[in-house]
Design a protein around this motif. Structure first.
Motif, PDB file in Angstrom:
ATOM      1  N   ARG A  64      69.254  31.447  66.930  1.00  0.00           N
ATOM      2  CA  ARG A  64      69.158  32.548  65.973  1.00  0.00           C
ATOM      3  C   ARG A  64      69.724  32.155  64.599  1.00  0.00           C
ATOM      4  O   ARG A  64      70.821  31.651  64.490  1.00  0.00           O
ATOM      5  N   ASP A  65      68.908  32.352  63.566  1.00  0.00           N
ATOM      6  CA  ASP A  65      69.313  32.062  62.197  1.00  0.00           C
ATOM      7  C   ASP A  65      70.448  33.013  61.800  1.00  0.00           C
ATOM      8  O   ASP A  65      70.271  34.230  61.817  1.00  0.00           O
ATOM      9  N   ARG A  66      71.597  32.459  61.450  1.00  0.00           N
ATOM     10  CA  ARG A  66      72.747  33.285  61.082  1.00  0.00           C
ATOM     11  C   ARG A  66      73.065  33.187  59.599  1.00  0.00           C
ATOM     12  O   ARG A  66      74.178  33.492  59.158  1.00  0.00           O
ATOM     13  N   SER A  67      72.081  32.783  58.807  1.00  0.00           N
ATOM     14  CA  SER A  67      72.294  32.706  57.360  1.00  0.00           C
ATOM     15  C   SER A  67      72.351  34.088  56.719  1.00  0.00           C
ATOM     16  O   SER A  67      72.727  34.213  55.555  1.00  0.00           O
ATOM     17  N   LEU A  68      71.986  35.117  57.472  1.00  0.00           N
ATOM     18  CA  LEU A  68      71.977  36.506  57.015  1.00  0.00           C
ATOM     19  C   LEU A  68      71.054  36.686  55.807  1.00  0.00           C
ATOM     20  O   LEU A  68      71.418  37.264  54.801  1.00  0.00           O
ATOM     21  N   PHE A  69      69.834  36.182  55.949  1.00  0.00           N
ATOM     22  CA  PHE A  69      68.840  36.431  54.905  1.00  0.00           C
ATOM     23  C   PHE A  69      68.516  37.918  54.806  1.00  0.00           C
ATOM     24  O   PHE A  69      67.923  38.364  53.831  1.00  0.00           O
ATOM     25  N   PRO A 100      73.396  37.899  63.612  1.00  0.00           N
ATOM     26  CA  PRO A 100      74.457  38.205  62.651  1.00  0.00           C
ATOM     27  C   PRO A 100      74.485  39.663  62.171  1.00  0.00           C
ATOM     28  O   PRO A 100      75.379  40.040  61.429  1.00  0.00           O
ATOM     29  N   ILE A 101      73.513  40.502  62.591  1.00  0.00           N
ATOM     30  CA  ILE A 101      73.370  41.801  61.938  1.00  0.00           C
ATOM     31  C   ILE A 101      74.456  42.785  62.342  1.00  0.00           C
ATOM     32  O   ILE A 101      75.155  43.346  61.485  1.00  0.00           O
ATOM     33  N   ALA A 102      74.616  43.044  63.638  1.00  0.00           N
ATOM     34  CA  ALA A 102      75.651  43.988  64.055  1.00  0.00           C
ATOM     35  C   ALA A 102      77.028  43.510  63.616  1.00  0.00           C
ATOM     36  O   ALA A 102      77.882  44.310  63.208  1.00  0.00           O
ATOM     37  N   ASN A 128      80.292  38.483  72.013  1.00  0.00           N
ATOM     38  CA  ASN A 128      80.348  38.226  70.573  1.00  0.00           C
ATOM     39  C   ASN A 128      81.068  39.322  69.803  1.00  0.00           C
ATOM     40  O   ASN A 128      81.734  39.037  68.796  1.00  0.00           O
ATOM     41  N   LEU A 129      80.922  40.574  70.248  1.00  0.00           N
ATOM     42  CA  LEU A 129      81.456  41.719  69.508  1.00  0.00           C
ATOM     43  C   LEU A 129      82.210  42.652  70.450  1.00  0.00           C
ATOM     44  O   LEU A 129      81.759  43.767  70.732  1.00  0.00           O
ATOM     45  N   PRO A 130      83.345  42.243  70.932  1.00  0.00           N
ATOM     46  CA  PRO A 130      84.061  43.069  71.916  1.00  0.00           C
ATOM     47  C   PRO A 130      84.528  44.415  71.368  1.00  0.00           C
ATOM     48  O   PRO A 130      84.795  45.329  72.144  1.00  0.00           O
ATOM     49  N   ARG A 131      84.580  44.566  70.029  1.00  0.00           N
ATOM     50  CA  ARG A 131      85.007  45.848  69.454  1.00  0.00           C
ATOM     51  C   ARG A 131      83.867  46.851  69.343  1.00  0.00           C
ATOM     52  O   ARG A 131      84.101  48.031  69.080  1.00  0.00           O
TER      53      ARG A 131
END
Length: 247
Positions: A64-69, A100-102, A128-131
């Motif tokens: 997954r592209d994580r450059s946050l385009f 990277p979105i959430a 990845n996002l335990p919170r």
């Protein structure tokens, strides 16, 4: 998905073909390739989407592209997300692994609830996002009994059949708090297409823009923006709307 070419979540597929001779463009689906992989002997159906993503989740997350385009549109979503309670609440439908979105929305101070029908994606999201909150559920017919200040179907909604997409507007409205923002990606016109994720075929469908506009209006949303094949977002076709209700 992207047109450069990349698929649903920013990976590079082998290509895709157009079905029913539809003049339809999805970011990441080349008009030139892949009919050999999608014929009568290897049909790809909407109901194959969740098993496919469940099977390829680790590889999908790795690629997954994580450059946050997508940053410009995420910021625009935040700009139009009202504060109805102590924190702005976002419902991310088809959230995948959350990166990277959430993760970006969380960093910006929003309260994120992810929904994904692929159990393997849900496990990655938790890691990845335990919170963040996460629900393992199919977005079709979803009813969480909660309202959100923004609802998003970024590169997930367009994996549904046309019929299921039409029914999703009631789901959007059901979860929309007053003046909630709605954002989703689609194709450019009515039709179906096949892309690839982690080298496996995946189904896409789109309605015509006018039908999306009609559905938005019928379910209490006003259109804020529609940008087909945005050159600043890797050719994604993006909708942004606001819930104003039917009263």
């Amino acid at each position: 998905m992207r047109y450069t070419p990349h698929n649903r979540w920013g990976q590079k597929p082998k290509g895709a073909n157009r079905l029913e001779n539809a003049c339809i463009c999805f970011a990441g689906i080349s008009p030139l390739a892949v009919h050999a992989q999608t014929g009568p002997d290897t049909p790809m159906k909407p109901d194959d989407i969740l098993p496919t993503y469940n099977r390829v989740a680790p590889e999908w997350d790795r690629r997954r592209d994580r450059s946050l385009f997508e940053r410009k549109w995420m910021d625009r979503l935040i700009q139009h997300t009202p504060l109805n309670e102590k924190r702005r609440r976002v419902l991310d439908l088809g959230c995948g692994s959350g990166r990277p979105i959430a993760s970006y929305l969380l960093e910006r101070g929003l309260d994120v609830t992810g929904v994904d029908g692929a159990a393997a994606m849900v496990e990655l999201f938790k890691q990845n996002l335990p919170r963040a909150k996460i629900v393992n559920a199919d977005m079709r017919g979803l009813d969480l009994g909660q309202k959100f200040d923004a609802v998003m179907g970024w590169n997930s909604f367009f994996h549904l059949s046309a019929e299921d997409q039409r029914a999703m507007f009631a789901v959007f409205a059901r979860h929309a708090a007053p003046r909630a923002a709605l954002m989703f990606t689609s194709g450019t016109s009515n039709g179906e297409a096949i892309g690839h994720v982690a080298d496996e075929p995946v189904y896409h469908a789109s309605l015509d823009p006018q039908e999306y506009r009609d559905l938005l209006t019928q379910h209490g949303f006003e259109e804020l923006a529609f940008v087909p094949e945005d050159p600043e977002c890797n050719q994604h076709t993006i909708w942004l709307a606001r819930y104003v209700g039917l009263g």
